[in-house]
Write a protein that holds these residues in place. Sequence first.
Motif, short mmCIF file in Angstrom:
data_model
loop_
_atom_site.label_atom_id
_atom_site.label_comp_id
_atom_site.label_asym_id
_atom_site.label_seq_id
_atom_site.Cartn_x
_atom_site.Cartn_y
_atom_site.Cartn_z
N SER A 99 -3.04 4.85 -7.83
CA SER A 99 -1.58 4.87 -7.97
C SER A 99 -1.13 3.96 -9.10
O SER A 99 -1.85 3.05 -9.51
CB SER A 99 -0.93 4.42 -6.66
OG SER A 99 -1.26 3.06 -6.40
N GLU A 132 2.17 3.62 -1.86
CA GLU A 132 2.14 3.55 -0.39
C GLU A 132 0.96 4.35 0.15
O GLU A 132 0.27 3.92 1.09
CB GLU A 132 3.46 4.09 0.20
CG GLU A 132 4.66 3.19 -0.02
CD GLU A 132 5.19 3.23 -1.46
OE1 GLU A 132 4.84 4.16 -2.21
OE2 GLU A 132 5.93 2.30 -1.83
N GLU A 133 0.73 5.52 -0.46
CA GLU A 133 -0.39 6.35 0.00
C GLU A 133 -1.74 5.68 -0.32
O GLU A 133 -2.69 5.80 0.46
CB GLU A 133 -0.31 7.73 -0.67
CG GLU A 133 0.82 8.58 -0.11
CD GLU A 133 1.14 9.80 -0.98
OE1 GLU A 133 1.82 10.70 -0.48
OE2 GLU A 133 0.73 9.84 -2.17
N ALA A 155 -2.25 2.52 -0.30
CA ALA A 155 -2.41 1.48 0.72
C ALA A 155 -2.87 2.10 2.05
O ALA A 155 -3.77 1.58 2.72
CB ALA A 155 -1.09 0.73 0.91
N ASP A 156 -2.27 3.22 2.41
CA ASP A 156 -2.65 3.89 3.68
C ASP A 156 -4.10 4.40 3.62
O ASP A 156 -4.83 4.33 4.59
CB ASP A 156 -1.74 5.09 3.95
CG ASP A 156 -0.33 4.68 4.34
OD1 ASP A 156 -0.14 3.50 4.70
OD2 ASP A 156 0.57 5.53 4.29
N GLU A 182 -9.67 1.80 3.02
CA GLU A 182 -10.21 0.77 3.91
C GLU A 182 -10.23 -0.54 3.12
O GLU A 182 -10.07 -1.62 3.66
CB GLU A 182 -11.65 1.13 4.31
CG GLU A 182 -11.78 2.46 5.02
CD GLU A 182 -13.21 2.99 4.98
OE1 GLU A 182 -13.48 3.92 4.19
OE2 GLU A 182 -14.05 2.45 5.71
N PRO A 223 3.38 -2.84 -0.92
CA PRO A 223 3.82 -2.43 0.42
C PRO A 223 3.12 -3.24 1.52
O PRO A 223 2.13 -2.79 2.10
CB PRO A 223 3.42 -0.95 0.47
CG PRO A 223 2.27 -0.83 -0.47
CD PRO A 223 2.42 -1.90 -1.52
N ASP A 259 3.66 -4.06 4.62
CA ASP A 259 3.46 -3.55 5.97
C ASP A 259 2.26 -2.61 6.04
O ASP A 259 1.51 -2.60 7.00
CB ASP A 259 4.74 -2.86 6.49
CG ASP A 259 5.30 -1.86 5.48
OD1 ASP A 259 4.91 -1.90 4.29
OD2 ASP A 259 6.13 -1.02 5.89
N ARG A 260 2.08 -1.82 4.99
CA ARG A 260 0.98 -0.84 4.99
C ARG A 260 -0.37 -1.48 4.68
O ARG A 260 -1.42 -0.84 4.82
CB ARG A 260 1.26 0.26 3.98
CG ARG A 260 2.46 1.11 4.40
CD ARG A 260 2.81 2.04 3.28
NE ARG A 260 4.02 2.79 3.58
CZ ARG A 260 4.05 4.11 3.72
NH1 ARG A 260 2.96 4.84 3.62
NH2 ARG A 260 5.19 4.72 3.97
N LEU A 261 -0.35 -2.70 4.21
CA LEU A 261 -1.61 -3.36 3.83
C LEU A 261 -2.13 -4.28 4.94
O LEU A 261 -3.21 -4.87 4.81
CB LEU A 261 -1.42 -4.15 2.53
CG LEU A 261 -1.23 -3.24 1.30
CD1 LEU A 261 -0.64 -4.01 0.12
CD2 LEU A 261 -2.58 -2.61 0.90
N LYS A 290 -5.93 -4.63 6.02
CA LYS A 290 -6.82 -4.05 5.01
C LYS A 290 -7.55 -5.15 4.24
O LYS A 290 -7.01 -6.23 4.01
CB LYS A 290 -6.01 -3.25 3.99
CG LYS A 290 -5.13 -2.18 4.59
CD LYS A 290 -5.87 -0.89 4.77
CE LYS A 290 -4.95 0.17 5.38
NZ LYS A 290 -5.43 1.50 5.29
N ALA A 334 -2.86 -9.05 5.38
CA ALA A 334 -3.97 -8.43 4.64
C ALA A 334 -5.12 -9.43 4.53
O ALA A 334 -4.92 -10.64 4.60
CB ALA A 334 -3.50 -8.00 3.25
#
Length: 208
Positions: A29, A54-55, A57-58, A61, A76, A78-80, A83, A117
């Motif tokens: 990205s 964001e994708e 991050a989702d 792994e 992002p 929250d999405r990390l 991870k 994270a």
Amino acid sequence: MKIGIIGAGKIGGTAARLFARAGHEVAISNSRGPETLSGLVDEIGDGARAVTMEEAADFGEVVLEAIPFGRYEELPADRLAGKVFIDASNYYPKRDGEMDLGGLTSTEAIARYLGDARVVKAFNTMYYGTLASEGRPDAPREERLVLFVAGDDEDAKAVVSRLIEEIGFAPVDMGPLKESHRQEPGAPVYNNPMTPERAREMLAERSV
Ligand SMILES: NC(=O)c1ccc[n+]([C@@H]2O[C@H](COP(=O)([O-])OP(=O)(O)OC[C@H]3O[C@@H](n4cnc5c(N)ncnc54)[C@H](OP(=O)(O)O)[C@@H]3O)[C@@H](O)[C@H]2O)c1
């Protein structure tokens, strides 16, 4: 392994190529959107896709971030959470602007912002051209160039170290995140390609 890449420039693009070559799936990205990354993903071929930040991050792994440090609060968080997060960025006040990090290293500042994270600083000390061309997956460890890693989560650091070995470099542990200033711009190991032996000497001399 699924690896998300945030920042698809010199370092992010190079890391994506190397991870894909080592057999990993990469989701890449940038700030302008996936449609601007078709050339890069076509070049990498199987195992690469262009996505939003964001994708990425989702998807990952592991997520490698290589954007200008001054933009880190756009990550992002929250999405990390949870991870393994590789911070390859560097703080250059001339580029990023003067920032008050409250005595933290740049990577500690990112880790504080991200909250949950599992942050590892790595891939930040090597010029991207060297990263692109000097990996030696078939060479013994002692003949490879070093990539330094720092982090507080030992398991996350082990995951990142394995990836470094797979793409043909030798990971050397700099310790916890508070020690990551030892691999920041201006530090003796920064932009200074070296073998593990030389890195051990420098660590023993405490000249790093
Ligand atoms: N160049 C090197 O040899 C090297 C070596 C080690 C570490 N680093 C560090 O790695 C980082 C990246 O350097 P680089 O040379 O790879 O830079 P670069 O070639 O300019 O690439 C930067 C990338 O970050 C993306 N980006 C910028 N802001 C973003 C945001 N808010 N959200 C998502 N993506 C964003 C850019 O996307 P757009 O193009 O769409 O804006 C671009 O893909 C820097 O912190 C640098 O200090 C660089």
